[in-house]
Design a protein around this motif. Structure first.
Motif, mmCIF file in Angstrom:
data_model
loop_
_atom_site.group_PDB
_atom_site.id
_atom_site.type_symbol
_atom_site.label_atom_id
_atom_site.label_comp_id
_atom_site.label_asym_id
_atom_site.label_seq_id
_atom_site.Cartn_x
_atom_site.Cartn_y
_atom_site.Cartn_z
ATOM 1 N N ALA A 142 0.832 -1.199 0.000
ATOM 2 C CA ALA A 142 0.000 0.000 0.000
ATOM 3 C C ALA A 142 0.867 1.250 0.000
ATOM 4 O O ALA A 142 1.808 1.360 0.787
ATOM 5 C CB ALA A 142 -0.923 0.002 1.208
ATOM 6 N N HIS A 143 0.534 2.184 -0.891
ATOM 7 C CA HIS A 143 1.132 3.517 -0.901
ATOM 8 C C HIS A 143 0.117 4.482 -0.305
ATOM 9 O O HIS A 143 -1.017 4.565 -0.776
ATOM 10 C CB HIS A 143 1.459 3.952 -2.335
ATOM 11 C CG HIS A 143 2.656 3.278 -2.911
ATOM 12 N ND1 HIS A 143 3.140 3.575 -4.167
ATOM 13 C CD2 HIS A 143 3.473 2.325 -2.409
ATOM 14 C CE1 HIS A 143 4.209 2.821 -4.419
ATOM 15 N NE2 HIS A 143 4.420 2.055 -3.364
ATOM 16 N N PHE A 144 0.533 5.229 0.716
ATOM 17 C CA PHE A 144 -0.389 6.055 1.493
ATOM 18 C C PHE A 144 -0.032 7.519 1.308
ATOM 19 O O PHE A 144 0.957 8.011 1.858
ATOM 20 C CB PHE A 144 -0.296 5.654 2.969
ATOM 21 C CG PHE A 144 -1.553 5.874 3.758
ATOM 22 C CD1 PHE A 144 -2.648 5.054 3.598
ATOM 23 C CD2 PHE A 144 -1.620 6.891 4.694
ATOM 24 C CE1 PHE A 144 -3.804 5.240 4.351
ATOM 25 C CE2 PHE A 144 -2.763 7.095 5.455
ATOM 26 C CZ PHE A 144 -3.862 6.267 5.283
ATOM 27 N N ARG A 145 -0.828 8.229 0.512
ATOM 28 C CA ARG A 145 -0.637 9.672 0.335
ATOM 29 C C ARG A 145 -1.974 10.322 0.047
ATOM 30 O O ARG A 145 -2.970 9.647 -0.180
ATOM 31 C CB ARG A 145 0.353 9.976 -0.791
ATOM 32 C CG ARG A 145 -0.052 9.506 -2.183
ATOM 33 C CD ARG A 145 1.025 9.928 -3.194
ATOM 34 N NE ARG A 145 1.060 9.128 -4.387
ATOM 35 C CZ ARG A 145 0.538 9.483 -5.547
ATOM 36 N NH1 ARG A 145 -0.111 10.625 -5.664
ATOM 37 N NH2 ARG A 145 0.653 8.698 -6.612
ATOM 38 N N ASN A 146 -1.973 11.645 0.029
ATOM 39 C CA ASN A 146 -3.198 12.395 -0.199
ATOM 40 C C ASN A 146 -3.013 13.340 -1.388
ATOM 41 O O ASN A 146 -1.890 13.770 -1.686
ATOM 42 C CB ASN A 146 -3.582 13.196 1.049
ATOM 43 C CG ASN A 146 -5.082 13.285 1.238
ATOM 44 O OD1 ASN A 146 -5.844 13.154 0.284
ATOM 45 N ND2 ASN A 146 -5.513 13.526 2.469
ATOM 46 N N VAL A 147 -4.115 13.643 -2.060
ATOM 47 C CA VAL A 147 -4.097 14.496 -3.249
ATOM 48 C C VAL A 147 -5.342 15.373 -3.269
ATOM 49 O O VAL A 147 -6.310 15.126 -2.554
ATOM 50 C CB VAL A 147 -4.046 13.658 -4.547
ATOM 51 C CG1 VAL A 147 -2.722 12.944 -4.696
ATOM 52 C CG2 VAL A 147 -5.206 12.669 -4.603
ATOM 53 N N LYS A 148 -5.295 16.374 -4.142
ATOM 54 C CA LYS A 148 -6.459 17.222 -4.413
ATOM 55 C C LYS A 148 -6.662 17.272 -5.919
ATOM 56 O O LYS A 148 -5.691 17.317 -6.688
ATOM 57 C CB LYS A 148 -6.220 18.651 -3.904
ATOM 58 C CG LYS A 148 -5.917 18.784 -2.424
ATOM 59 C CD LYS A 148 -5.544 20.227 -2.082
ATOM 60 C CE LYS A 148 -5.182 20.386 -0.616
ATOM 61 N NZ LYS A 148 -4.747 21.773 -0.286
#
Length: 328
Positions: A235-241
């Motif tokens: 799992a790659h865990f990041r946030n985006v908009k």
């Protein structure tokens, strides 16, 4: 679940920082086919109390993706790498099927909170790629052929991976567009990822669930995690908009993805793999030589993710609050 990280630059200071914030496993880019070099990297990681478990990025694969001359040589590289990983007692080989070789952005100096620098993609500026992706071939490959080439790739490699005890983890396209610069792209949805797992039915044919790649395509991330239950091995865990056509990355705590609910979904499906701290902002004083992968932003992210892990664990009953019971 365990916390993992990719280190840039790969040096003793950054390895020690990772260990200090609770990283348990280290992910490295393609190290070549020299087994001794891989074993030396393993020893170096273990010196700091962590494990070397995953390889991802920069494994030569464009000729395989497009079915070009030289694809057999690239297939042999994968086979050699899998054997080396088995010797080093590693776990997961993450790869992608992006026709342009890797993730792409049109800016690496977009301003985030406090003027931190993040990467961004704008389809209107598509020819201004700022990542190290090698680029598409001279002639585009249609989607049908991309699928055919991927099926052949898996049919060749999965039996070897099974024997070696290695899991392959396919990373989705980033950005998740159906076409880019006239070139079809096929791994841009949860349904596509499910289809990949059905090409060869094996525990070694898994998914790298990169929520930052899938959210801009409009996927409900917690729902997608639950839908891919049993298929996610990394799992790659990041946030985006934003959307696939225009997105920017951000701090882990202020994007479009409901991060606590995503972590809760991993707990609900009994995910036992690693959560890798993915792209994070470059903070003041950092050179931004490795956009998304400078250390300070990812150290902040590590604390944030560990907090989510602990909060999720303790929310499941009093036995978890005492530190007893099964690890999430």
């Amino acid at each position: 679940m365990r916390l993992s990280m990719m280190i840039h630059p790969f040096n003793d200071r950054n390895l020690q920082l990772a260990a200090q914030v609770g990283v348990e496993e280290i992910v490295v880019q393609y190290p070549g086919t020299d087994l001794n070099a891989l074993l030396e990297t393993k020893r170096r990681v273990e010196f700091f109390g962590m494990k070397l478990t995953h390889i991802e990025r920069k494994v030569p694969h464009l000729k395989l993706v497009h079915g070009l001359p030289g694809q057999e040589e690239q297939l042999e590289v994968f086979k050699h790498l899998i054997r080396n990983m088995a010797e080093a007692k590693m776990k997961v080989l993450c790869y992608n099927w992006m026709p342009d070789e890797d993730w792409q952005r049109t800016s690496c100096e977009t301003r985030e909170r406090g003027d931190a620098l993040v990467t961004a993609f704008d389809l209107a500026k598509v020819d201004n790629n700022v990542t190290d992706a090698e680029g598409k071939p001279l002639e585009p490959t249609p989607a049908e052929r991309l699928w055919k080439n991927l099926s052949r790739f898996l049919e060749e490699l999965i039996p070897l991976a099974e024997d070696a005890g290695i899991q392959l983890a396919l990373h989705p396209d980033d950005p998740p567009l159906p076409s880019l610069r006239g070139q079809d792209r096929i791994i841009n949805s949860v349904n596509a990822l499910q289809q990949v797992t059905q090409l060869v039915n094996s525990p070694s044919n898994g998914i790298c669930f990169c929520q930052g790649s899938l959210a801009p395509a409009g996927e409900d991330i917690p729902e997608a995690i639950r839908k891919l239950n049993g298929k996610i091995v990394f799992a790659h865990f990041r946030n985006v908009k934003g959307t696939a056509e225009k997105l920017q990355e951000c701090f882990h705590d202020n994007g479009d993805i409901d991060m606590p609910e995503a972590m809760r979904a991993y707990h609900d499906i009994g995910y036992e793999g690693t959560i890798r701290i993915d792209h994070a902002p470059s903070l003041v004083g950092e050179p931004n030589d490795h956009p998304g992968y400078e250390m300070l932003g990812r150290l902040y992210a590590a604390g944030y993710v560990k907090g989510l892990m602990q909060a999720t664990r303790r929310g499941q009953g009093p036995e978890r609050a005492t530190g007893e019971g099964k690890e999430i």
